[in-house]
Design an enzyme around this catalytic site. Structure first.
Site, short mmCIF file in Angstrom:
data_model
loop_
_atom_site.label_atom_id
_atom_site.label_comp_id
_atom_site.label_asym_id
_atom_site.label_seq_id
_atom_site.Cartn_x
_atom_site.Cartn_y
_atom_site.Cartn_z
N ALA A 1 -19.46 23.57 -10.81
CA ALA A 1 -20.10 22.32 -10.41
C ALA A 1 -19.70 21.98 -8.99
O ALA A 1 -18.53 22.06 -8.62
CB ALA A 1 -19.67 21.19 -11.36
N TYR A 2 -20.69 21.59 -8.20
CA TYR A 2 -20.42 21.24 -6.80
C TYR A 2 -20.27 19.73 -6.66
O TYR A 2 -21.13 18.97 -7.09
CB TYR A 2 -21.52 21.80 -5.89
CG TYR A 2 -21.32 23.29 -5.73
CD1 TYR A 2 -20.60 23.78 -4.66
CD2 TYR A 2 -21.77 24.18 -6.70
CE1 TYR A 2 -20.35 25.14 -4.54
CE2 TYR A 2 -21.52 25.53 -6.59
CZ TYR A 2 -20.81 26.01 -5.50
OH TYR A 2 -20.55 27.35 -5.40
N ILE A 3 -19.17 19.33 -6.04
CA ILE A 3 -18.84 17.93 -5.84
C ILE A 3 -19.42 17.45 -4.51
O ILE A 3 -19.89 16.33 -4.40
CB ILE A 3 -17.31 17.73 -5.86
CG1 ILE A 3 -16.67 18.39 -7.09
CG2 ILE A 3 -16.95 16.26 -5.76
CD1 ILE A 3 -17.31 18.04 -8.40
#
Length: 165
Positions: free
Chosen positions: A29-31
Site C-alpha cells: 500500500a502506498y501512503i
C-alpha cells in the site's frame, strides 16, 4: 542510505516455477507518491511489515530506506493508502547466482507476472533465464507506485499472451 539497483522484466512462461526457492504473499500500500519519491507499507504473509521510502526519479537505480514496523501499524497505514492496494505473491527464484523475484499479481492486476533482479552495480549484466520476456525497467507503467495510483490493469493485461496469464 541504501541504494536499490534493479532490472524489471515481463515473464513469458511458467518455467521459473521449477526453480522456486521460497515465496511470500504481499500486500503493498502506498501512503505517499510523488514523481521522484514514494512511501509504502508492505505486509508479508499477514505476519510482519516494513515501511519503505524510495527517493529518485530513475526506476533503475534510486535511494531506498526500509524499516520493520509493527503489523498493527502497517494495517492502519494500509487502510489509509492512496489508490489500489497491490496484492501479489513473490516467488524467489535462484538462477545462476542471482535471486530473481517473480511477482504474480492478484486482484486488479490478476494475470500480470513480472520479474526483478537486484544488482550490485548499474553495469552488472546477470544471465537472463529463458522464461524472461521484455525488459520493462524504464517503463513507468510497471512501477508499483504508478500501478497503485493509476488503474492500468486494462492496458497492462490486454497485451499479455495466454501462456503468461
Amino acid at each position: 542510505m541504501g541504494q536499490e539497483i534493479e532490472r524489471k522484466y515481463l515473464v513469458k512462461n511458467d518455467a521459473w516455477r521449477n526453480e522456486v526457492a521460497s515465496s511470500s504473499r504481499l500486500l503493498q500500500a502506498y501512503i505517499a507518491v510523488a514523481a521522484d519519491r514514494s512511501v509504502r507499507v508492505r505486509i508479508m504473509d499477514d505476519e510482519k511489515a516494513k515501511l519503505t521510502i524510495k527517493i529518485g526519479s530513475e526506476l533503475f537505480s534510486r535511494s531506498e530506506f526500509e524499516y520493520e514496523i509493527p503489523l498493527a501499524d502497517a494495517k492502519d497505514m494500509a487502510a489509509g493508502a492512496t489508490g489500489i492496494v497491490l496484492d501479489k505473491t513473490r516467488f524467489n527464484v535462484e538462477h545462476q547466482g542471482y535471486t530473481w523475484e517473480v511477482d504474480v499479481y492478484e486482484g486488479v492486476y490478476n494475470g500480470l507476472v513480472v520479474a526483478e533482479v537486484e544488482l550490485q552495480s548499474e553495469t552488472e549484466r546477470p544471465p537472463i533465464p529463458d522464461w524472461i520476456g521484455d525488459d520493462v525497467t524504464g517503463d513507468r507503467r510497471y512501477s508499483n507506485a504508478v500501478m497503485a495510483n493509476q488503474d492500468l490493469s486494462r492496458e497492462l493485461l490486454d497485451g499479455l499472451s495466454p501462456e503468461t496469464r
